[in-house]
Design a protein around this motif. Structure first.
Motif, mmCIF file in Angstrom:
data_model
loop_
_atom_site.group_PDB
_atom_site.id
_atom_site.type_symbol
_atom_site.label_atom_id
_atom_site.label_comp_id
_atom_site.label_asym_id
_atom_site.label_seq_id
_atom_site.Cartn_x
_atom_site.Cartn_y
_atom_site.Cartn_z
ATOM 1 N N ASP A 88 0.839 -1.210 0.000
ATOM 2 C CA ASP A 88 0.000 0.000 0.000
ATOM 3 C C ASP A 88 0.859 1.239 0.000
ATOM 4 O OD1 ASP A 88 -2.139 -1.615 0.280
ATOM 5 O OD2 ASP A 88 -2.150 -1.503 2.480
ATOM 6 N N ASN A 89 2.098 1.072 0.421
ATOM 7 C CA ASN A 89 2.963 2.237 0.597
ATOM 8 C C ASN A 89 4.392 1.781 0.300
ATOM 9 O OD1 ASN A 89 4.607 4.239 1.531
ATOM 10 N ND2 ASN A 89 3.745 4.311 3.604
ATOM 11 N N ARG A 143 7.459 1.791 2.704
ATOM 12 C CA ARG A 143 7.609 0.805 3.787
ATOM 13 C C ARG A 143 8.776 -0.123 3.533
ATOM 14 N NH1 ARG A 143 1.862 -0.281 4.722
ATOM 15 N NH2 ARG A 143 1.288 1.422 6.100
#
Ligand code: NOJ
Length: 709
Positions: A171-172, A175
């Motif tokens: 999602d990111n 990370r």
């Protein structure tokens, strides 16, 4: 950093600095100590300039990247971190089966696990962007790069693409363990004419939009950070300078707002194509078309400034491209931590760790496809078995992009069998020479396993073939063994579907093992000995002969179809010397035993435009082993304003069943699944009759008709 700060940074940059952000060089510019020793004269660069470019390709290793990032940031006037990009295609050092095999798992969630592990390893080694996944649709196995694709079907490719992007980016992407994904090659590289790499393409608008761009749309929607242009042409214009493709279709229509990069020296190559007059013209066309980063050629570096001065290019275009690059660096968190996840400790801990090796093995279990079985498989360890063929002991079965793997660690077929089945009576002849010893052993064996096909040097970039039949050497070997003992199991290795009609008719069992990766031969051994029930399905049809190419299960209809019965075909669409159908179609693959399907039922035979209907089957596992069944849903539009495919995959569920277990599977059908580009190029559905199939493969006759109101 917020958007305002990025804008402020952009405003402070000189034009020269901005242009340098648009340049990507490769690792040949730096030696192992990060010192620039590369071809600066050839690129007419100063020794300092390679340190100031926006991104590098091909550098890897945590210590190296940390050091090079320090040097680059020190020399970049605003200390902007560089992006480090690499081809992490089907694993970094733990190698998974090649993408054509991953496609054959018919399990997109598995593909996501593969890219997540690839990202974990590569990001520990300092890599921030991967040139993956390759989501080109491919229907011609002459093209060596079909190995890098997930197959011939738009819908399956789209599901694979979105899951692969998610596995890399999460999602990111800032990370830990995540990286940016660059989908490629935009667009329709898989349609190069006659399967010859780097060739032009000739596609109708319908075929481009309806087949070739579907996976791109899905991957863009899934958030892919970058797109790489393709070497080929679309509408006779090289993709890298194709404004309609990059601006109108990719940015406007698909809504892509990430970074576009050229393929390796592709911008310069537009001069060779004859569509750019010189480097300056290529630079102008590239930036106007919307190509942000130029990979390994120097048109932008030497000509954009002058083009802006003379007003041929507006500085705004350069600013927009630079902003997209700065935003990507920001999304990766590089302004806060320019090394991202580079860590020597994590490299040691994660790379080729046991957990990743176990996944490489279990993924391969679902990728290997059983194509024929007269009952010779699975083997028993009480049989006298002979294994012959050089590929049985070849380590070069990981794939031509497995560049960073330690090949000494690759499990060969021999190693897989010897490690897991030490009690079995197996004699190996790991050579392609037909010797008297080998034939004598084969004659008295209960089963002969022949490892045939191709190793990784025969597929990949620039490895196109004009003839995809089995090599003469392997055909001769098969025939020699067949003459003394017809109880043959053929295991095919390779990155492309080969045409093996005679062999397929004679061999007792046929297994497509593809290029199964680091630990895939453990899976192969387990399938041969029946500890694992095969569940792979072909992601590309296996043609009967080269002359059928390109071929796909969903081929559009003709006004003169060949009659179904054999016999004399007068004036129908057929070959005199070959069938129309492939040897084994897309979606095909066997297990040990059968999974039965009840007839399909619908909860309504009329689909309202804003409604839905539910299709249902009950399956039963009649095998003696647990099975993973790839339940496939196909649809056909019976009448259209343009011809519609014979059937199209539109749904898939991979369901695990214990022996004897039954399970009901349902699929929801909605109007949007029936849309296509109509005669006026509007993406719509047309009311009328449809047919729906649910079954084991694309040949299933388990169908029901319904109406779209
Ligand atoms: C050329 C290949 O076409 C592309 O797929 C790859 O990502 C680049 N080289 C960079 O290695």
């Amino acid at each position: 950093m917020d958007e305002n700060k990025l804008q402020k940074l952009l405003q402070e940059m000189t034009l020269q600095e901005k242009i340098e952000q648009l340049v990507q060089l490769d690792s040949s510019f730096f030696d192992n100590d990060g010192v620039c020793t590369g071809p600066v004269e050839k690129f007419a660069m100063t020794e300092e300039q390679p340190y100031r470019v926006g991104s590098l390709l091909g550098v890897r290793g945590a210590a190296k990247i940390i050091d090079l990032q320090d040097r680059m940031m020190a020399l970049q006037p605003h200390h902007i971190p560089a992006l480090f990009m690499l081809d992490v295609i089907h694993g970094y050092q733990t190698i998974f089966p090649v993408p054509i095999a991953i496609g054959s798992s018919f399990n997109p969630e598995l593909a996501e696990q593969v890219t997540a592990v690839a990202a974990r390893e590569a990001s520990a080694a300092g890599v921030q962007v991967t040139f993956s996944p390759m989501i080109d649709l491919v229907r011609d196995s002459r093209w060596g790069r079909c190995m890098e694709a997930t197959g011939e079907d738009p819908w399956l490719n789209a599901r694979m693409a979105e899951h692969m992007v998610r596995g890399f980016q999460g999602d990111n992407m800032a990370r830990k363990g995540k990286m940016a994904s660059c989908i490629k090659h935009f667009a329709a590289y898989g349609a190069v004419q006659a399967g010859r790499d780097y060739n032009v393409t000739e596609l109708s608008e319908h075929t481009l939009l309806e087949d070739y761009l579907v996976s791109y749309r899905a991957a863009v929607k899934a958030g892919a950070a970058m797109v790489m242009t393709a070497f080929n042409t679309i509408d006779r214009k090289p993709c890298t300078t194709n404004r309609r493709l990059l601006r109108d279709i990719l940015r406007e229509d698909m809504g892509f707002d990430g970074v576009v990069i050229s393929d390796f020296s592709a911008l310069r190559e537009t001069i060779v194509f004859g569509t750019s007059r010189d480097h300056a013209d290529a630079a102008r066309q590239g930036i106007v078309a919307g190509c942000d980063i130029e990979m390994m050629s120097e048109c932008y570096l030497h000509h954009l400034e002058e083009l802006i001065r003379t007003g041929e290019v507006s500085e705004t275009m350069v600013d927009e491209a630079v902003m997209r690059i700065l935003r990507l660096k920001n999304a990766l968190g590089l302004f806060e931590n320019p090394y991202k996840d580079a860590s020597v400790e994590d490299e040691k801990r994660l790379i080729f760790c046991e957990e990743h090796q176990a996944l490489s093995r279990s993924v391969a279990e679902e990728c290997i496809v059983l194509l024929k079985n007269d009952g010779l498989l699975p083997l028993s360890d009480k049989q006298k078995i002979v294994v012959a063929g050089a590929l049985a002991q070849d380590r070069e079965i990981t794939g031509s992009w497995a560049l960073f793997a330690d090949w000494n660690q690759t499990i060969t077929m021999r190693k897989g069998i010897e490690t897991l089945y030490p009690q079995a009576d197996v004699t190996f002849f790991p050579s392609d020479n037909v010797t008297e010893d080998m034939l004598a052993a084969a004659r008295t064996a209960d089963v002969v396993i022949l490892a045939l096909g191709e190793n990784q040097r025969s597929t990949g970039e620039s490895q196109s073939k004009a003839d995809i039949s089995l090599s003469k050497e392997h055909t001769a070997m098969f025939e020699a063994v067949y003459a003394v003992n017809p109880r043959i199991v053929t295991v095919l290795f390779g990155g492309r579907p080969l045409a093996v009609p005679e062999l397929a008719a004679k061999t007792s069992a046929l297994v497509e093992a593809w290029l199964p990766g680091s630990c895939g031969c453990y899976a192969l051994a387990d399938i041969l000995f029946g500890r694992v029930n095969p569940s792979g399905r072909l992601s590309m049809s296996m043609p009967y002969c080269t002359g059928q190419l390109p071929i796909s299960y969903g081929a559009n209809l003709t006004g003169r179809p060949k009659p179904e019965k054999d016999g004399f075909f007068a004036f129908t669409s057929n070959y005199l010397d070959a069938p129309n159908e492939p040897l084994y179609p897309f979606g095909y693959g066997l297990s040990y035993g059968e999974v039965s399907y009840s007839p399909v039922t619908l909860d309504s035979y009329i689909l309202q435009k804003d409604g839905q209907i539910t299709a249902c089957v009950t399956m039963e596992n009649r095998c003696e082993l647990p099975v993973k069944e790839a339940v496939q849903l196909y649809l056909r539009d019976m009448h259209g304003s343009v011809i519609r495919p014979e059937r199209e995959l539109k749904g898939l569920q991979k369901v695990s069943l214990q022996p004897g277990e039954s399970r009901q599977v349902t699929f929801v059908i909605t109007e949007d699944m029936l849309r296509f580009y109509d005669a006026d190029m509007h993406y719509v559905s047309e009311p009328g009759a449809f047919r729906l199939w649910i079954g084991h493969d694309s040949l299933t006759e388990n169908s029901v008709d319904f109406i779209l109101a």
